[in-house]
Write an enzyme that holds these catalytic residues in place. Sequence first.
Site, PDB file in Angstrom:
ATOM      1  N   ASP A  12       0.168   7.751  12.900  1.00 29.93           N
ATOM      2  CA  ASP A  12      -0.874   6.523  13.106  1.00 29.93           C
ATOM      3  C   ASP A  12      -1.064   6.336  14.463  1.00 29.93           C
ATOM      4  O   ASP A  12      -1.590   5.224  15.011  1.00 29.93           O
ATOM      5  CB  ASP A  12       0.125   5.109  12.585  1.00 29.93           C
ATOM      6  CG  ASP A  12       1.320   5.095  13.241  1.00 29.93           C
ATOM      7  OD1 ASP A  12       1.603   5.730  14.091  1.00 29.93           O
ATOM      8  OD2 ASP A  12       1.828   4.076  13.019  1.00 29.93           O
TER       9      ASP A  12
ATOM     10  N   CYS B 230       1.372  -3.569  11.382  1.00 28.12           N
ATOM     11  CA  CYS B 230       2.947  -3.180  11.607  1.00 28.12           C
ATOM     12  C   CYS B 230       2.937  -2.558  12.841  1.00 28.12           C
ATOM     13  O   CYS B 230       4.118  -2.971  13.482  1.00 28.12           O
ATOM     14  CB  CYS B 230       3.006  -1.889  10.425  1.00 28.12           C
ATOM     15  SG  CYS B 230       2.109  -0.626  10.502  1.00 28.12           S
TER      16      CYS B 230
ATOM     17  N   LEU C 165      -2.952   8.624  18.241  1.00 25.00           N
ATOM     18  CA  LEU C 165      -3.559   9.523  18.714  1.00 25.00           C
ATOM     19  C   LEU C 165      -2.671  10.427  19.470  1.00 25.00           C
ATOM     20  O   LEU C 165      -2.840  11.797  19.444  1.00 25.00           O
ATOM     21  CB  LEU C 165      -4.849   9.209  19.631  1.00 25.00           C
ATOM     22  CG  LEU C 165      -6.120   8.421  18.752  1.00 25.00           C
ATOM     23  CD1 LEU C 165      -7.108   7.944  19.744  1.00 25.00           C
ATOM     24  CD2 LEU C 165      -6.561   9.400  17.866  1.00 25.00           C
TER      25      LEU C 165
ATOM     26  N   ARG D 172       0.762  -1.324  -0.163  1.00 25.41           N
ATOM     27  CA  ARG D 172       0.060  -0.122   0.011  1.00 25.41           C
ATOM     28  C   ARG D 172       0.759   1.353  -0.106  1.00 25.41           C
ATOM     29  O   ARG D 172       0.354   2.278  -0.057  1.00 25.41           O
ATOM     30  CB  ARG D 172      -0.907   0.146   1.214  1.00 25.41           C
ATOM     31  CG  ARG D 172      -0.308   0.124   2.552  1.00 25.41           C
ATOM     32  CD  ARG D 172      -0.989  -0.263   3.720  1.00 25.41           C
ATOM     33  NE  ARG D 172      -0.489  -0.303   5.028  1.00 25.41           N
ATOM     34  CZ  ARG D 172       0.239  -1.382   5.462  1.00 25.41           C
ATOM     35  NH1 ARG D 172       0.229  -2.458   4.838  1.00 25.41           N
ATOM     36  NH2 ARG D 172       0.798  -1.178   6.839  1.00 25.41           N
TER      37      ARG D 172
END
Length: 214
Positions: free
Chosen positions: A69, A125, A71, A11
């Site tokens: 990736d 990942c 918060l 991706r």
Amino acid sequence: MDTIEVNNLNRQFLFRKSHVGQSKAKVARDAVLKFRPHISITPYHANVKDPDFNVGFFKQFNVVLNGLDNLDARRHVNRLCLAAEVPLVESGTTGLLGQVTVHVKGRTECYECQPKPAPKTYPVCTITSTPSKFVHCIVWAKDLLFTKLFGDRNQENDLNVRSTDATSSSEHVEDVFKRIKDEDIEQYGRRIYDHVFGYNIEEALSCTPSFTVR
């Protein structure tokens, strides 16, 4: 501070298999410069929460584009952009869904103005390579290791429970354990341990590239 992993390649189109183990930021810069050689890109292989990336650092930009990736890092960048009075374009994905929001101090609500729901899924990942929370380890054991141990026996899987008899897909896990002969339990447990804490680690280490400093 992230590095390229094999599971990124399906991706993230700037990376190739030969880049596994290298810095995402630095490889992305080199890849972009191949088709846009006249632009200036400065990569930083570091943590965005490092002291060097302070309010003064953020003030040099006209706009900040976020692609983080987690918060905690997003909240951190949001606060720095507010302090530096720099517009923030926040983006992210969850599964097949994506979202983009624009945050400008004094004109729109900030990234933290609305409470964010706790994530129900976690990037593979993250939970396999860089777990940073207890929940990452729980999700890894529940969704990845459990599937390996008790998943579809027809798939190639060296950790799947084996027995001399066929096991139906509806069979309970406890029933599967009963099928394992007593003399095989210790051997099977050792094989799981060696795979998770031996083979997987050796595979990850083998992807570490060697760098030449000039």
